[in-house]
Write a protein that holds these residues in place. Structure first.
Motif, PDB file in Angstrom:
ATOM      1  N   ASP A 195      30.598  29.172   0.087  1.00  0.00           N
ATOM      2  CA  ASP A 195      29.182  28.868  -0.149  1.00  0.00           C
ATOM      3  C   ASP A 195      28.766  29.268  -1.561  1.00  0.00           C
ATOM      4  OD1 ASP A 195      28.971  27.858   2.372  1.00  0.00           O
ATOM      5  OD2 ASP A 195      27.948  29.597   3.232  1.00  0.00           O
ATOM      6  N   HIS A 223      20.162  19.844  -3.551  1.00  0.00           N
ATOM      7  CA  HIS A 223      20.116  20.542  -2.266  1.00  0.00           C
ATOM      8  C   HIS A 223      20.806  19.736  -1.180  1.00  0.00           C
ATOM      9  CE1 HIS A 223      18.664  22.994   1.026  1.00  0.00           C
ATOM     10  NE2 HIS A 223      18.191  21.898   1.605  1.00  0.00           N
ATOM     11  N   HIS A 224      20.561  18.421  -1.148  1.00  0.00           N
ATOM     12  CA  HIS A 224      21.161  17.571  -0.111  1.00  0.00           C
ATOM     13  C   HIS A 224      22.676  17.498  -0.282  1.00  0.00           C
ATOM     14  CE1 HIS A 224      17.242  16.427   1.323  1.00  0.00           C
ATOM     15  NE2 HIS A 224      16.887  16.012   0.099  1.00  0.00           N
ATOM     16  N   HIS A 281      24.180  20.773   0.905  1.00  0.00           N
ATOM     17  CA  HIS A 281      24.128  20.852   2.358  1.00  0.00           C
ATOM     18  C   HIS A 281      25.199  19.959   2.995  1.00  0.00           C
ATOM     19  CE1 HIS A 281      22.504  21.244   6.389  1.00  0.00           C
ATOM     20  NE2 HIS A 281      22.497  19.919   6.493  1.00  0.00           N
ATOM     21  N   ARG A 315      28.676  21.498   2.478  1.00  0.00           N
ATOM     22  CA  ARG A 315      28.816  22.700   3.311  1.00  0.00           C
ATOM     23  C   ARG A 315      29.030  22.309   4.779  1.00  0.00           C
ATOM     24  NH1 ARG A 315      24.507  24.971   1.921  1.00  0.00           N
ATOM     25  NH2 ARG A 315      25.378  26.353   0.315  1.00  0.00           N
ATOM     26  N   THR A 316      28.294  21.313   5.244  1.00  0.00           N
ATOM     27  CA  THR A 316      28.457  20.857   6.628  1.00  0.00           C
ATOM     28  C   THR A 316      29.857  20.289   6.868  1.00  0.00           C
ATOM     29  OG1 THR A 316      26.095  20.344   6.792  1.00  0.00           O
ATOM     30  CG2 THR A 316      27.559  19.294   8.390  1.00  0.00           C
TER      31      THR A 316
END
Length: 270
Positions: A9, A27-28, A31, A34-35
């Motif tokens: 992360d 940010h998207h 995310h 990371r997902t």
């Protein structure tokens, strides 16, 4: 959260900020990556766990098959010749009517001693082959111990006290504890002449403890019977193979106590 996830992360955040420091989709993107990472690592962990369980099952099957083979070999080979020697010595110790004159006293004493040694060897071999034939995992340690202890002696009172959840102990640990406790109780009944033997097993998430206490005649460690010593050494080796320990304390006229401690967290992490 695992350390590797925290590191990922942190690195991901720094990388995204470096590539697109002022982008509206930063940010998207972070995310989404990371997902994806978490899904991949979860799948890998699940696959590794399944593979580990499969390998563990295969290892257990191989071990139990080898134990069964060794039991057969010991019974069919060593057991046969011990039986032959036993029958021959019985004839010498108790000759039939009309047989040649009995042996001289000195020779008779030597034969009687050898006869006793063969009987002890047959008993030890029988106990060993019985242990080797334990080819099914102990699903309920309490049930297995109750059955084994009830069959050991009708003259000695044996009490079993268990606490904790057996689900905390892996099958191989329960198998080994069963064998250690059974041997400890057998030693007490055969060598200690007790009136009462108390067996206690306490299972916690981090460790399994067991003890076997008897009120028999006890022994001084320096004069311990040799065959009894072999049994105690085997118990200690079984405990050490599980990263645990087995200790024995005794005194003449004051009984004997066997204590076993097995760390369960190390078994889970292994």
């Amino acid at each position: 959260m695992p350390a590797e996830t925290l590191i990922f992360d942190l690195v991901l955040h720094k990388l995204v900020q470096h590539v697109a420091p002022h982008g509206e989709q930063t940010h998207h993107l972070e995310h989404a990556v990371r997902t994806l990472y978490r899904r991949l690592t979860d799948d890998l962990r699940a696959e590794s766990a399944a593979r580990y369980d499969k390998l563990l099952a295969e290892l257990y099957d191989a071990q139990t098959a080898e134990r069964a083979r060794l039991a057969r070999e010991l019974h069919d080979r060593a057991g046969y010749w011990l039986s032959v020697a036993h029958r021959g010595m019985e004839e010498l110790c108790s000759p039939a009517p009309g047989a040649p004159a009995p042996l001289p006293a000195r020779a008779a004493d030597a034969v009687e001693g050898a006869h006793s040694a063969v009987l002890e060897a047959m008993h030890s071999l029988r106990a060993t082959t019985t242990s080797l034939r334990l080819t099914e995992p102990v699903t309920s340690l309490e049930t297995a111990l109750e059955a084994a202890l009830a069959a050991l002696s009708t003259e000695v009172t044996v009490r079993l006290q268990m606490t904790g959840d057996e689900a905390w102990a892996p099958p191989d640990v329960k198998d080994e504890i069963f064998l250690i406790v059974r041997e400890a109780v057998r030693n007490a009944v055969v060598h200690g002449s007790p009136g009462l033997v108390v067996v206690g097993v306490q299972i916690a998430p981090h460790e399994l403890r067991a003890h076997v206490d008897d009120d028999g005649r006890g022994f001084a460690h320096q004069v311990r019977h040799s065959t009894d010593g072999v049994g105690l050494a085997t118990m200690q080796e079984r405990a050490e193979a599980l990263n645990g320990r087995c200790t024995v304390t005794s005194a003449v006229g004051r009984g004997t106590r066997v204590e076993i401690c097995i760390p369960l967290q190390e078994q889970t992490d292994a």
